[in-house]
Design an enzyme around this catalytic site. Structure first.
Site, mmCIF file in Angstrom:
data_model
loop_
_atom_site.group_PDB
_atom_site.id
_atom_site.type_symbol
_atom_site.label_atom_id
_atom_site.label_comp_id
_atom_site.label_asym_id
_atom_site.label_seq_id
_atom_site.Cartn_x
_atom_site.Cartn_y
_atom_site.Cartn_z
ATOM 1 N N THR A 36 -1.914 -4.041 -17.516
ATOM 2 C CA THR A 36 -1.326 -4.043 -16.167
ATOM 3 C C THR A 36 -2.003 -2.984 -15.281
ATOM 4 O O THR A 36 -1.563 -2.752 -14.162
ATOM 5 C CB THR A 36 0.196 -3.765 -16.193
ATOM 6 O OG1 THR A 36 0.423 -2.482 -16.813
ATOM 7 C CG2 THR A 36 0.939 -4.837 -16.953
ATOM 8 N N ASP A 57 -6.465 -0.560 -26.907
ATOM 9 C CA ASP A 57 -5.061 -0.972 -26.976
ATOM 10 C C ASP A 57 -4.375 -0.017 -27.950
ATOM 11 O O ASP A 57 -4.706 -0.005 -29.139
ATOM 12 C CB ASP A 57 -5.019 -2.421 -27.489
ATOM 13 C CG ASP A 57 -3.602 -2.931 -27.657
ATOM 14 O OD1 ASP A 57 -2.654 -2.110 -27.723
ATOM 15 O OD2 ASP A 57 -3.441 -4.163 -27.739
ATOM 16 N N ALA A 115 6.947 8.741 -21.740
ATOM 17 C CA ALA A 115 7.498 8.242 -20.477
ATOM 18 C C ALA A 115 8.606 7.254 -20.822
ATOM 19 O O ALA A 115 8.352 6.102 -21.153
ATOM 20 C CB ALA A 115 6.409 7.560 -19.651
ATOM 21 N N TYR A 146 11.878 -4.721 -22.763
ATOM 22 C CA TYR A 146 11.505 -3.416 -22.192
ATOM 23 C C TYR A 146 12.540 -2.350 -22.573
ATOM 24 O O TYR A 146 12.196 -1.308 -23.131
ATOM 25 C CB TYR A 146 11.404 -3.550 -20.678
ATOM 26 C CG TYR A 146 10.971 -2.293 -19.953
ATOM 27 C CD1 TYR A 146 9.675 -1.798 -20.084
ATOM 28 C CD2 TYR A 146 11.848 -1.609 -19.106
ATOM 29 C CE1 TYR A 146 9.267 -0.653 -19.400
ATOM 30 C CE2 TYR A 146 11.449 -0.469 -18.420
ATOM 31 C CZ TYR A 146 10.158 0.007 -18.565
ATOM 32 O OH TYR A 146 9.756 1.137 -17.880
ATOM 33 N N LYS A 150 11.923 0.814 -25.116
ATOM 34 C CA LYS A 150 11.991 2.202 -24.665
ATOM 35 C C LYS A 150 13.042 2.984 -25.453
ATOM 36 O O LYS A 150 12.880 4.181 -25.701
ATOM 37 C CB LYS A 150 12.297 2.245 -23.171
ATOM 38 C CG LYS A 150 11.133 1.767 -22.308
ATOM 39 C CD LYS A 150 9.988 2.769 -22.319
ATOM 40 C CE LYS A 150 8.891 2.413 -21.349
ATOM 41 N NZ LYS A 150 7.800 3.392 -21.333
ATOM 42 N N TYR A 160 9.970 11.772 -35.275
ATOM 43 C CA TYR A 160 8.773 12.599 -35.499
ATOM 44 C C TYR A 160 9.082 14.076 -35.247
ATOM 45 O O TYR A 160 8.543 14.958 -35.913
ATOM 46 C CB TYR A 160 7.589 12.131 -34.629
ATOM 47 C CG TYR A 160 6.733 11.122 -35.355
ATOM 48 C CD1 TYR A 160 7.232 9.869 -35.670
ATOM 49 C CD2 TYR A 160 5.434 11.431 -35.768
ATOM 50 C CE1 TYR A 160 6.455 8.935 -36.364
ATOM 51 C CE2 TYR A 160 4.652 10.515 -36.460
ATOM 52 C CZ TYR A 160 5.170 9.266 -36.753
ATOM 53 O OH TYR A 160 4.405 8.365 -37.442
HETATM 54 P P1 NAD Z 1 1.736 0.504 -14.786
HETATM 55 O O1 NAD Z 1 1.896 -0.874 -15.292
HETATM 56 O O2 NAD Z 1 1.084 0.707 -13.468
HETATM 57 O O3 NAD Z 1 0.957 1.401 -15.852
HETATM 58 C C1 NAD Z 1 1.042 1.195 -17.237
HETATM 59 C C2 NAD Z 1 -0.344 1.334 -17.821
HETATM 60 O O4 NAD Z 1 -0.254 1.200 -19.264
HETATM 61 C C3 NAD Z 1 -1.321 0.233 -17.355
HETATM 62 O O5 NAD Z 1 -2.533 0.807 -16.927
HETATM 63 C C4 NAD Z 1 -1.513 -0.636 -18.586
HETATM 64 O O6 NAD Z 1 -2.755 -1.277 -18.609
HETATM 65 C C5 NAD Z 1 -1.339 0.393 -19.705
HETATM 66 N N1 NAD Z 1 -0.977 -0.207 -20.987
HETATM 67 C C6 NAD Z 1 0.059 -1.046 -21.259
HETATM 68 N N2 NAD Z 1 0.036 -1.414 -22.555
HETATM 69 C C7 NAD Z 1 -1.018 -0.764 -23.131
HETATM 70 C C8 NAD Z 1 -1.552 -0.729 -24.450
HETATM 71 N N3 NAD Z 1 -1.021 -1.444 -25.448
HETATM 72 N N4 NAD Z 1 -2.634 0.065 -24.689
HETATM 73 C C9 NAD Z 1 -3.197 0.790 -23.685
HETATM 74 N N5 NAD Z 1 -2.734 0.785 -22.418
HETATM 75 C C10 NAD Z 1 -1.647 0.015 -22.139
HETATM 76 O O7 NAD Z 1 3.204 1.168 -14.783
HETATM 77 P P2 NAD Z 1 3.700 2.571 -14.215
HETATM 78 O O8 NAD Z 1 4.698 2.314 -13.163
HETATM 79 O O9 NAD Z 1 2.553 3.452 -13.933
HETATM 80 O O10 NAD Z 1 4.501 3.126 -15.479
HETATM 81 C C11 NAD Z 1 3.959 4.108 -16.360
HETATM 82 C C12 NAD Z 1 4.991 4.486 -17.398
HETATM 83 O O11 NAD Z 1 6.150 5.034 -16.757
HETATM 84 C C13 NAD Z 1 5.474 3.313 -18.243
HETATM 85 O O12 NAD Z 1 5.652 3.751 -19.571
HETATM 86 C C14 NAD Z 1 6.804 2.962 -17.617
HETATM 87 O O13 NAD Z 1 7.668 2.379 -18.552
HETATM 88 C C15 NAD Z 1 7.305 4.332 -17.158
HETATM 89 N N6 NAD Z 1 8.263 4.206 -16.046
HETATM 90 C C16 NAD Z 1 7.832 3.941 -14.768
HETATM 91 C C17 NAD Z 1 8.774 3.827 -13.748
HETATM 92 C C18 NAD Z 1 8.374 3.590 -12.302
HETATM 93 O O14 NAD Z 1 9.242 3.548 -11.444
HETATM 94 N N7 NAD Z 1 7.107 3.453 -11.975
HETATM 95 C C19 NAD Z 1 10.136 3.953 -14.034
HETATM 96 C C20 NAD Z 1 10.527 4.187 -15.340
HETATM 97 C C21 NAD Z 1 9.583 4.332 -16.341
#
Ligand code: NAD
Length: 316
Positions: A36, A57, A115, A146, A150, A160
């Protein structure tokens, strides 16, 4: 020079975090599989001497050469549209992915931050949500891939910490927005900013009375970095407690964009949380942190970015 790994660093939050860590004097390794994420989020760092990108990955085991001081595990699809399209990958990154990162933290003696999310509280029965609330999550609903990933991740982090003494931190992130969000990721900020800039109606779900609290990305990352450097291993909410209805949010978007698009009401999706607001007493007390950027200012700071993306889309 301290060295950090940011998994998910090609995404919205991870790429801003990478910028911040580099500015703070870290050497940063980003690991991402672009599921993503977007390479454009890191393009400006291509020639930065302290930056390295590894396409991987994280559900597949990995290690890194050299020393490592901090791991920020940001990798996971985060928007409902994304994770409902790839529910199995979402569960895998929250389980195998988190465990692989924790193994690396153990091997390197690095401090690890997960996160996590306000989704751990599900459709909350207490308001605002405080860290000691265990949540009201549907384990089999469309959002469960999701939410439960989480929650499992939090359990793995605690295991851990308890079994291996890994230094762990957990941030429960509430709705955060800013430049580098994808226009069509289904989250309400890019969706409504995009519609207003295209001159389309602003679609909201239900009657718009459900509430959300929106945190600007810079505020969130300051909280995350303070938490990483604190001694607190239990989950900590970081988000903006200023709560507003989605209907009022849509009106604010119209004002910021300088548009007067009509508001259209569509049916509410299943298990959409009705209320969401962080109790940030813990972050205030422990980290001396609270948000400083109000919604209007944050939307103004994001406006040029969203405008550029809409123009790009129209020209394509
Ligand atoms: P995003 O989708 O922009 O970023 C997620 C990134 O993780 C992407 O670059 C994707 O390619 C990478 N990724 C996913 N699966 C992967 C894998 N198996 N191996 C390697 N890379 C992988 O989302 P974001 O908004 O930047 O969110 C980042 C983190 O913060 C996430 O863990 C999300 O759950 C958490 N979060 C975000 C929000 C928000 O409001 N933006 C709220 C709560 C939690």
């Amino acid at each position: 020079m301290p060295r950090a790994l940011v998994t998910g660093g090609a995404g919205f939050l991870g790429s801003h975090l990478t910028d911040k860590l580099l500015a703070n004097g870290y050497e940063v390794v980003v690991m991402d599989n672009y599921v993503t994420g977007d390479p454009r989020n890191l393009a400006h760092l291509k020639d930065h001497p302290s930056f390295e990108f590894i396409e991987h990955d994280i559900t597949e085991p990995f290690t890194l050469d050299g020393s490592l001081d901090r791991i920020f595990n940001m990798a996971s699809p985060a928007s409902p549209i994304d994770y409902q399209q790839i529910p199995i990958e979402t569960l895998e990154v929250g389980s195998y992915g988190v465990q692989n990162c924790l193994d690396l933290a153990k091997e390197k003696g690095a401090r690890f931050l997960q996160a996590s999310t306000s989704e751990c509280y599900g459709d909350p029965e207490i308001h605002p949500q405080v860290e000691t609330y265990w949540g009201n999550v549907n384990p089999i609903g469309p959002r469960s891939c999701y939410d439960e990933a989480k929650r499992f991740a939090e359990a793995m982090v605690m295991a851990y910490h308890r079994a291996h003494g890994v230094e762990t931190r957990m941030v429960r992130i509430f709705n955060t927005y800013g430049p580098r969000m994808r226009l069509h990721d289904g989250r309400v900020v890019p969706a409504l900013m995009g519609s207003a800039l295209r001159g389309e109606a602003l679609t909201i779900f239900g009657d718009g009375s459900q509430t959300r609290s929106f945190c600007y990305v810079d505020d969130l990352l300051e909280g995350i970095c303070r938490l990483m450097e604190s001694d607190e291993h239990l989950p900590t909410n970081i988000g903006n407690p200023v709560e507003m209805s989605i209907l009022d949010f849509a009106k604010t978007v119209n004002e910021v964009v300088g548009s007067s698009q009509p508001i259209q009401f569509d049916p509410l999706p299943e298990n959409d949380p009705k209320i969401r607001k962080p109790d940030i007493t813990k972050a205030k007390t422990l980290l001396d942190w609270e948000p400083t950027i109000d919604l209007r200012t944050g939307l103004m700071k994001s406006l040029d970015y969203f405008r550029a993306r809409v123009t790009e889309e129209t020209e394509a």
